[in-house]
Write a protein that holds these residues in place. Structure first.
Motif, PDB file in Angstrom:
ATOM      1  N   ASP A   1       0.821  -1.215   0.000  1.00 54.40           N
ATOM      2  CA  ASP A   1       0.000   0.000   0.000  1.00 54.40           C
ATOM      3  C   ASP A   1       0.854   1.264   0.000  1.00 54.40           C
ATOM      4  N   GLY A   2       2.196   1.091  -0.045  1.00 51.11           N
ATOM      5  CA  GLY A   2       3.097   2.238  -0.121  1.00 51.11           C
ATOM      6  C   GLY A   2       3.465   2.850   1.209  1.00 51.11           C
ATOM      7  N   LYS A   3       3.040   2.234   2.321  1.00 49.92           N
ATOM      8  CA  LYS A   3       3.292   2.806   3.637  1.00 49.92           C
ATOM      9  C   LYS A   3       4.342   2.016   4.424  1.00 49.92           C
ATOM     10  N   ILE A   4       4.895   2.669   5.427  1.00 53.80           N
ATOM     11  CA  ILE A   4       5.817   2.026   6.359  1.00 53.80           C
ATOM     12  C   ILE A   4       5.349   2.358   7.774  1.00 53.80           C
ATOM     13  N   THR A   5       5.807   1.562   8.728  1.00 49.59           N
ATOM     14  CA  THR A   5       5.497   1.833  10.132  1.00 49.59           C
ATOM     15  C   THR A   5       6.774   2.241  10.843  1.00 49.59           C
ATOM     16  N   VAL A   6       6.759   3.434  11.429  1.00 50.76           N
ATOM     17  CA  VAL A   6       7.918   3.966  12.145  1.00 50.76           C
ATOM     18  C   VAL A   6       7.585   4.003  13.633  1.00 50.76           C
ATOM     19  N   PRO A   7       8.420   3.399  14.481  1.00 53.20           N
ATOM     20  CA  PRO A   7       8.162   3.454  15.922  1.00 53.20           C
ATOM     21  C   PRO A   7       7.932   4.886  16.398  1.00 53.20           C
ATOM     22  N   LEU A   8       6.948   5.073  17.243  1.00 56.22           N
ATOM     23  CA  LEU A   8       6.515   6.369  17.780  1.00 56.22           C
ATOM     24  C   LEU A   8       5.719   7.167  16.748  1.00 56.22           C
ATOM     25  N   ALA A   9       6.226   7.271  15.529  1.00 56.03           N
ATOM     26  CA  ALA A   9       5.565   8.083  14.500  1.00 56.03           C
ATOM     27  C   ALA A   9       4.360   7.372  13.903  1.00 56.03           C
ATOM     28  N   GLY A  10       4.356   6.033  13.918  1.00 56.23           N
ATOM     29  CA  GLY A  10       3.241   5.270  13.379  1.00 56.23           C
ATOM     30  C   GLY A  10       3.345   5.064  11.873  1.00 56.23           C
ATOM     31  N   GLU A  11       2.198   4.890  11.219  1.00 54.70           N
ATOM     32  CA  GLU A  11       2.171   4.637   9.783  1.00 54.70           C
ATOM     33  C   GLU A  11       2.426   5.930   9.006  1.00 54.70           C
ATOM     34  N   MET A  12       3.235   5.794   7.947  1.00 51.02           N
ATOM     35  CA  MET A  12       3.553   6.955   7.120  1.00 51.02           C
ATOM     36  C   MET A  12       3.616   6.544   5.665  1.00 51.02           C
ATOM     37  N   GLU A  13       3.182   7.441   4.786  1.00 48.41           N
ATOM     38  CA  GLU A  13       3.266   7.195   3.346  1.00 48.41           C
ATOM     39  C   GLU A  13       4.711   7.350   2.900  1.00 48.41           C
ATOM     40  N   ALA A  14       5.238   6.354   2.158  1.00 47.74           N
ATOM     41  CA  ALA A  14       6.621   6.396   1.682  1.00 47.74           C
ATOM     42  C   ALA A  14       6.706   6.363   0.166  1.00 47.74           C
ATOM     43  N   ALA A  15       5.822   5.591  -0.468  1.00 50.63           N
ATOM     44  CA  ALA A  15       5.864   5.457  -1.921  1.00 50.63           C
ATOM     45  C   ALA A  15       5.624   6.806  -2.594  1.00 50.63           C
ATOM     46  N   GLY A  16       6.420   7.082  -3.608  1.00 56.56           N
ATOM     47  CA  GLY A  16       6.288   8.322  -4.344  1.00 56.56           C
ATOM     48  C   GLY A  16       7.141   9.445  -3.808  1.00 56.56           C
ATOM     49  N   LEU A  17       7.723   9.258  -2.617  1.00 52.07           N
ATOM     50  CA  LEU A  17       8.598  10.267  -2.028  1.00 52.07           C
ATOM     51  C   LEU A  17      10.061   9.913  -2.288  1.00 52.07           C
ATOM     52  N   THR A  18      10.918  10.900  -2.268  1.00 53.39           N
ATOM     53  CA  THR A  18      12.351  10.639  -2.320  1.00 53.39           C
ATOM     54  C   THR A  18      12.833  10.341  -0.904  1.00 53.39           C
ATOM     55  N   PRO A  19      13.966   9.667  -0.742  1.00 58.15           N
ATOM     56  CA  PRO A  19      14.495   9.436   0.610  1.00 58.15           C
ATOM     57  C   PRO A  19      14.668  10.735   1.397  1.00 58.15           C
ATOM     58  N   GLU A  20      15.032  11.810   0.709  1.00 56.38           N
ATOM     59  CA  GLU A  20      15.218  13.097   1.372  1.00 56.38           C
ATOM     60  C   GLU A  20      13.886  13.642   1.889  1.00 56.38           C
ATOM     61  N   GLN A  21      12.839  13.528   1.076  1.00 60.97           N
ATOM     62  CA  GLN A  21      11.514  13.998   1.494  1.00 60.97           C
ATOM     63  C   GLN A  21      10.980  13.177   2.656  1.00 60.97           C
ATOM     64  N   LEU A  22      11.166  11.855   2.578  1.00 63.45           N
ATOM     65  CA  LEU A  22      10.695  10.985   3.653  1.00 63.45           C
ATOM     66  C   LEU A  22      11.458  11.256   4.942  1.00 63.45           C
ATOM     67  N   THR A  23      12.738  11.533   4.832  1.00 60.04           N
ATOM     68  CA  THR A  23      13.551  11.856   6.009  1.00 60.04           C
ATOM     69  C   THR A  23      12.975  13.065   6.742  1.00 60.04           C
ATOM     70  N   ALA A  24      12.618  14.095   5.981  1.00 57.17           N
ATOM     71  CA  ALA A  24      12.060  15.313   6.586  1.00 57.17           C
ATOM     72  C   ALA A  24      10.735  15.027   7.283  1.00 57.17           C
ATOM     73  N   ARG A  25       9.890  14.180   6.680  1.00 59.28           N
ATOM     74  CA  ARG A  25       8.579  13.879   7.261  1.00 59.28           C
ATOM     75  C   ARG A  25       8.703  13.046   8.532  1.00 59.28           C
ATOM     76  N   VAL A  26       9.631  12.068   8.503  1.00 59.87           N
ATOM     77  CA  VAL A  26       9.827  11.243   9.699  1.00 59.87           C
ATOM     78  C   VAL A  26      10.402  12.087  10.831  1.00 59.87           C
ATOM     79  N   ALA A  27      11.356  12.957  10.510  1.00 54.54           N
ATOM     80  CA  ALA A  27      11.943  13.822  11.531  1.00 54.54           C
ATOM     81  C   ALA A  27      10.882  14.736  12.151  1.00 54.54           C
ATOM     82  N   GLU A  28       9.985  15.254  11.300  1.00 54.27           N
ATOM     83  CA  GLU A  28       8.913  16.119  11.800  1.00 54.27           C
ATOM     84  C   GLU A  28       7.965  15.349  12.718  1.00 54.27           C
TER      85      GLU A  28
END
Length: 216
Positions: free
Chosen positions: A91-118
């Motif tokens: 489904d394009g998502k990943i599960t990050v501890p504390l942050a929960g489910e997040m959309e990853a597909a379609g993003l660049t690693p740099e964009q995903l890094t910023a979202r996880v950090a936020e």
């Protein structure tokens, strides 16, 4: 006369002892040394760049688009429990501890890094996050037929047909003028000999996800 006889006998004795110990005559030593000096020049050298072709290109964190089944590595500075590898779900998502489910597909690693950090900033003070792609599984092309290495290959960076064939290698009996690229229902012809001679370079197109190169 007597001294000459002793000298000859001494030389014969020296030669006998040397040969008994497994030594060689002076002429043989010179011949062997001459051959030895030539050995380094006679050793086979690897083909220039032959090994480099099989080295995968690194993923550009600013341009690569993450897809389903890609394996990501999440590192949070000084937070080992929050770090580790994660696979992007269908489904394009990943599960990050504390942050929960997040959309990853379609993003660049740099964009995903910023979202996880936020997302983690709600629980941590200025979290330092680095996300990298460990394995590209979402984008592939395929090779079959008379090639050195068949099967799927990751499509990490823009790759032309010639680059793909050079990386895989062609078989001894490959029909280089009748190579076919199957793209859905489309069949694209590719003449390897023409392209490497600088002719009809328009054939050397960039591969797309799912392309299948067949070498008869």
């Amino acid at each position: 006369m007597r001294s000459n006889w002793k000298l000859s006998l001494g030389r014969l004795l020296s030669l006998f002892l040397m040969l008994s110990a497994g030594g060689m005559l002076p002429a043989q030593q010179e011949k062997t040394q001459g051959t030895g000096n030539k050995k380094p020049a006679e050793q086979a050298k690897p083909a220039p760049g032959g090994e480099e072709l099989n080295v995968p290109a690194p993923v550009d964190p600013k341009t690569y688009k993450i897809g389903a089944e890609d394996v990501l590595n999440i590192r949070v500075w000084r937070e080992g429990d929050l770090s580790g590898n994660v696979v992007v779900r269908p489904d394009g998502k990943i599960t990050v501890p504390l942050a929960g489910e997040m959309e990853a597909a379609g993003l660049t690693p740099e964009q995903l890094t910023a979202r996880v950090a936020e997302a983690l900033s709600k629980f941590l003070t200025k979290p330092e996050v680095i996300i990298s792609v460990v394995s590209v599984m979402s984008k592939r092309y395929y090779l079959s037929g008379n090639v050195g290495r068949s099967g799927p290959a990751p499509l990490v960076t823009p790759t032309t047909i010639l680059q793909a064939l050079s990386s895989a290698g062609l078989g001894q009996w490959a029909k280089k003028g009748k190579i076919i690229i199957m793209r859905g229902t489309e069949r694209i012809k590719f003449n390897y000999d023409d392209v490497i001679k600088g002719k009809h370079l328009e054939q050397n197109i960039y591969l797309q996800d799912g392309d299948h190169i067949y070498v008869p």
